[in-house]
Design a protein around this motif. Structure first.
Motif, mmCIF file in Angstrom:
data_model
loop_
_atom_site.group_PDB
_atom_site.id
_atom_site.type_symbol
_atom_site.label_atom_id
_atom_site.label_comp_id
_atom_site.label_asym_id
_atom_site.label_seq_id
_atom_site.Cartn_x
_atom_site.Cartn_y
_atom_site.Cartn_z
ATOM 1 N N VAL A 292 20.560 12.350 -12.893
ATOM 2 C CA VAL A 292 20.056 13.719 -12.663
ATOM 3 C C VAL A 292 19.916 14.494 -13.965
ATOM 4 O O VAL A 292 19.103 15.418 -14.051
ATOM 5 C CB VAL A 292 20.903 14.571 -11.680
ATOM 6 C CG1 VAL A 292 20.729 14.147 -10.264
ATOM 7 C CG2 VAL A 292 22.349 14.635 -12.046
ATOM 8 N N ARG A 293 20.690 14.118 -14.982
ATOM 9 C CA ARG A 293 20.572 14.835 -16.261
ATOM 10 C C ARG A 293 19.593 14.136 -17.206
ATOM 11 O O ARG A 293 19.373 14.590 -18.324
ATOM 12 C CB ARG A 293 21.946 14.981 -16.916
ATOM 13 C CG ARG A 293 22.814 15.934 -16.120
ATOM 14 C CD ARG A 293 24.094 16.349 -16.806
ATOM 15 N NE ARG A 293 24.834 17.223 -15.884
ATOM 16 C CZ ARG A 293 26.073 17.627 -16.062
ATOM 17 N NH1 ARG A 293 26.735 17.270 -17.143
ATOM 18 N NH2 ARG A 293 26.655 18.412 -15.168
ATOM 19 N N GLY A 294 19.037 13.017 -16.770
ATOM 20 C CA GLY A 294 18.056 12.307 -17.597
ATOM 21 C C GLY A 294 16.650 12.587 -17.110
ATOM 22 O O GLY A 294 16.363 13.629 -16.537
ATOM 23 N N GLU A 295 15.801 11.608 -17.322
ATOM 24 C CA GLU A 295 14.381 11.790 -17.012
ATOM 25 C C GLU A 295 14.030 11.353 -15.590
ATOM 26 O O GLU A 295 12.883 11.451 -15.181
ATOM 27 C CB GLU A 295 13.538 10.938 -17.975
ATOM 28 C CG GLU A 295 13.746 11.236 -19.452
ATOM 29 C CD GLU A 295 13.164 12.588 -19.822
ATOM 30 O OE1 GLU A 295 11.958 12.777 -19.610
ATOM 31 O OE2 GLU A 295 13.927 13.458 -20.288
ATOM 32 N N ALA A 296 15.007 10.839 -14.858
ATOM 33 C CA ALA A 296 14.694 10.213 -13.566
ATOM 34 C C ALA A 296 14.060 11.212 -12.592
ATOM 35 O O ALA A 296 14.504 12.353 -12.472
ATOM 36 C CB ALA A 296 15.965 9.631 -12.956
ATOM 37 N N THR A 297 13.047 10.750 -11.895
ATOM 38 C CA THR A 297 12.446 11.559 -10.833
ATOM 39 C C THR A 297 13.266 11.369 -9.561
ATOM 40 O O THR A 297 14.097 10.467 -9.473
ATOM 41 C CB THR A 297 11.007 11.091 -10.537
ATOM 42 O OG1 THR A 297 11.092 9.732 -10.061
ATOM 43 C CG2 THR A 297 10.131 11.137 -11.781
ATOM 44 N N ASP A 298 12.981 12.199 -8.547
ATOM 45 C CA ASP A 298 13.668 12.024 -7.261
ATOM 46 C C ASP A 298 13.418 10.619 -6.712
ATOM 47 O O ASP A 298 14.321 9.990 -6.147
ATOM 48 C CB ASP A 298 13.189 13.062 -6.243
ATOM 49 C CG ASP A 298 13.741 14.446 -6.546
ATOM 50 O OD1 ASP A 298 14.393 14.610 -7.610
ATOM 51 O OD2 ASP A 298 13.524 15.368 -5.736
ATOM 52 N N ALA A 299 12.206 10.126 -6.895
ATOM 53 C CA ALA A 299 11.882 8.783 -6.388
ATOM 54 C C ALA A 299 12.693 7.719 -7.124
ATOM 55 O O ALA A 299 13.170 6.750 -6.521
ATOM 56 C CB ALA A 299 10.380 8.511 -6.546
ATOM 57 N N ASP A 300 12.882 7.910 -8.432
ATOM 58 C CA ASP A 300 13.702 6.955 -9.201
ATOM 59 C C ASP A 300 15.137 6.955 -8.672
ATOM 60 O O ASP A 300 15.769 5.912 -8.523
ATOM 61 C CB ASP A 300 13.764 7.339 -10.693
ATOM 62 C CG ASP A 300 12.410 7.257 -11.383
ATOM 63 O OD1 ASP A 300 11.550 6.510 -10.891
ATOM 64 O OD2 ASP A 300 12.234 7.949 -12.413
ATOM 65 N N ILE A 301 15.654 8.173 -8.409
ATOM 66 C CA ILE A 301 17.049 8.272 -7.949
ATOM 67 C C ILE A 301 17.171 7.678 -6.545
ATOM 68 O O ILE A 301 18.123 6.954 -6.250
ATOM 69 C CB ILE A 301 17.534 9.741 -8.004
ATOM 70 C CG1 ILE A 301 17.521 10.231 -9.458
ATOM 71 C CG2 ILE A 301 18.924 9.875 -7.387
ATOM 72 C CD1 ILE A 301 17.849 11.695 -9.639
ATOM 73 N N ALA A 302 16.181 7.952 -5.708
ATOM 74 C CA ALA A 302 16.201 7.368 -4.358
ATOM 75 C C ALA A 302 16.202 5.845 -4.436
ATOM 76 O O ALA A 302 16.915 5.169 -3.691
ATOM 77 C CB ALA A 302 15.006 7.865 -3.548
ATOM 78 N N ALA A 303 15.439 5.310 -5.369
ATOM 79 C CA ALA A 303 15.381 3.848 -5.512
ATOM 80 C C ALA A 303 16.740 3.319 -5.978
ATOM 81 O O ALA A 303 17.209 2.281 -5.495
ATOM 82 C CB ALA A 303 14.277 3.462 -6.510
ATOM 83 N N THR A 306 19.161 3.495 -3.048
ATOM 84 C CA THR A 306 18.806 2.454 -2.090
ATOM 85 C C THR A 306 19.347 1.100 -2.547
ATOM 86 O O THR A 306 19.940 0.351 -1.758
ATOM 87 C CB THR A 306 17.275 2.392 -1.918
ATOM 88 O OG1 THR A 306 16.840 3.656 -1.416
ATOM 89 C CG2 THR A 306 16.846 1.291 -0.967
ATOM 90 N N ALA A 307 19.197 0.819 -3.836
ATOM 91 C CA ALA A 307 19.666 -0.474 -4.357
ATOM 92 C C ALA A 307 21.184 -0.579 -4.219
ATOM 93 O O ALA A 307 21.710 -1.621 -3.805
ATOM 94 C CB ALA A 307 19.239 -0.628 -5.819
ATOM 95 N N VAL A 308 21.892 0.512 -4.532
ATOM 96 C CA VAL A 308 23.358 0.486 -4.420
ATOM 97 C C VAL A 308 23.752 0.282 -2.961
ATOM 98 O O VAL A 308 24.611 -0.541 -2.638
ATOM 99 C CB VAL A 308 23.967 1.801 -4.963
ATOM 100 C CG1 VAL A 308 25.443 1.904 -4.592
ATOM 101 C CG2 VAL A 308 23.785 1.908 -6.468
ATOM 102 N N TRP A 309 23.096 1.033 -2.077
ATOM 103 C CA TRP A 309 23.496 0.951 -0.661
ATOM 104 C C TRP A 309 23.174 -0.427 -0.077
ATOM 105 O O TRP A 309 23.958 -0.998 0.674
ATOM 106 C CB TRP A 309 22.835 2.071 0.155
ATOM 107 C CG TRP A 309 23.480 2.218 1.490
ATOM 108 C CD1 TRP A 309 23.047 1.701 2.675
ATOM 109 C CD2 TRP A 309 24.719 2.886 1.773
ATOM 110 N NE1 TRP A 309 23.934 2.003 3.673
ATOM 111 C CE2 TRP A 309 24.970 2.738 3.151
ATOM 112 C CE3 TRP A 309 25.637 3.592 0.990
ATOM 113 C CZ2 TRP A 309 26.107 3.266 3.772
ATOM 114 C CZ3 TRP A 309 26.758 4.128 1.600
ATOM 115 C CH2 TRP A 309 26.982 3.951 2.973
#
Ligand code: SAM
Ligand code: SF4
Ligand code: SF4
Length: 337
Positions: A292-303, A306-309
């Motif tokens: 969240v403090r980097g360049e990641a978009t919401d879609a990047d974070i969702a991905a 998802t991978a962790v889950w």
């Protein structure tokens, strides 16, 4: 539009527990004993805590992946300044249907109305004893029981209902108060929930013989105030529910040790510094704050979520219980020790 991931055991992501601070005004022996969490304990500096904006952004992404219920916790959540502002922000996140908080109740009387006005739905208040001496010995604080009871009543008056009251039952500590606690709240509309003492963390010196099994708790209440079982409110509800046969309310038991419910565990946990834990007993988390403090978009974070889950295989309590029943021992490397 992201899908709703399931883990390796087919469990969806439904609940998010957000720790808003690692600090607490109590020093419960079983959670933050003062020998470990003393004056020189390195609590997180403010800059490392997720901001309200960061928490809200993550909650929105979690909601997109299927989370419907958010619980604020800690540490003691009411130590976080302006918590009602966070509540208002989370209440506005689409998809979040249930917004709750777990608190020790010491500061609840002064905050309940503002939290309710901001959009909090319900609270759970922890209260292990009605006796001041037992209560203070257990949490190593001078707060009287009456102050927590005031908090409970303020929460009820503000509409944060039903108020749930968490009682961790420990052998030789408060086991004798089980029926008295039920009796104190019977007929009030509040729901007492007895929790089996768990071996979380490393600092509480947990031993199996300190656990009072839920079956024993139920027998103690039933002997004085007859009970009958109720169906679960929803699939995967961790507390088993019972109502008084005279119609004056209900209680619950959370048998995390003697009857683990990992198969239904849909909870993700976010630590105060933004690490995602997929089990209460996990030994390491996934750093979402860096995202969240980097360049990641919401879609990047969702991905990433998802991978962790999708890789999640946690079932610590089931494995532990199998172990304590004398079944083959599971290697630490397997549970991720
Ligand atoms: N400070 C708040 C409170 O006490 O309600 C919220 C955080 S506290 C960690 C959340 C809940 O975990 C409390 O109800 C507490 O009693 C429970 N808890 C803490 N350590 C536990 C343990 N070893 N076994 C079972 N429950 C525990
Ligand atoms: Fe604080 Fe809650 Fe832990 Fe007690 S159980 S030390 S009140 S965080
Ligand atoms: Fe969920 Fe882990 Fe508890 Fe099992 S042990 S119910 S997986 S948090």
């Amino acid at each position: 539009m992201p899908g709703h991931p399931v883990d390796t055991l087919g469990r969806p992501m439904r609940d998010l527990r957000v720790s808003v601070t690692d600090r607490c005004n109590f020093r419960c022996r079983y959670c933050m004993p003062r020998e470990v969490f003393g004056a020189d304990y390195p609590f997180l500096p403010r800059s490392e805590l997720l901001t309200f904006e960061e928490i809200t952004r993550l909650a929105g992404i979690f909601a997109g992946l299927g989370v419907r219920k958010v619980r604020l916790t800690g540490g003691e959540p009411l130590l976080r300044h302006d918590l009602d502002r966070l509540v208002a922000m989370l209440a506005a996140v689409p998809g979040i249907e249930d917004l709750t908080m777990t608190t020790n109740g010491a500061l609840l009387a002064r905050h309940a109305a503002a939290l309710a006005a901001a959009g909090l739905h319900r609270v759970t208040v922890s209260l292990d004893s009605l006796d001041d001496a037992t209560f203070s010995a257990g949490n190593d604080s001078p707060v009287p029981v009456a102050q927590v009871l005031e908090g409970i009543e303020a929460a009820a008056a503000a509409g944060l209902t039903p108020v749930k009251i968490n009682v961790v039952v420990r052998r030789g500590v408060n086991e004798g108060e089980v029926a008295a606690l039920a009796g104190r709240f019977k007929g009030s509309g509040h729901i007492v929930r007895y929790i089996e003492y768990m071996d979380v963390g490393h600092s509480n010196g947990w031993r199996l013989e300190h656990v009072v099994p839920a079956a024993e708790v139920l027998a103690a209440v039933n002997a004085e105030m007859p009970l009958e079982a109720l169906p679960a409110n929803y699939p995967g509800e961790v507390a088993r529910r019972f109502r008084y046969r005279d119609g004056s309310g209900e209680i619950g038991v959370v048998a995390s040790v003697t009857r683990p419910f990992c198969g239904d565990c849909t909870r993700a946990r976010l630590s105060a510094d933004g690490k995602l834990f997929t089990c209460l007993f996990a030994t390491s988390g996934h750093d979402l704050r860096a995202l969240v403090r980097g360049e990641a978009t919401d879609a990047d974070i969702a991905a990433a979520l998802t991978a962790v889950w999708q890789a999640r295989a946690d079932r610590y309590s089931e494995i532990r219980s199998a172990d304590t029943l004398g079944l083959p021992k599971v290697e630490m490397s397997y549970i991720g020790g």
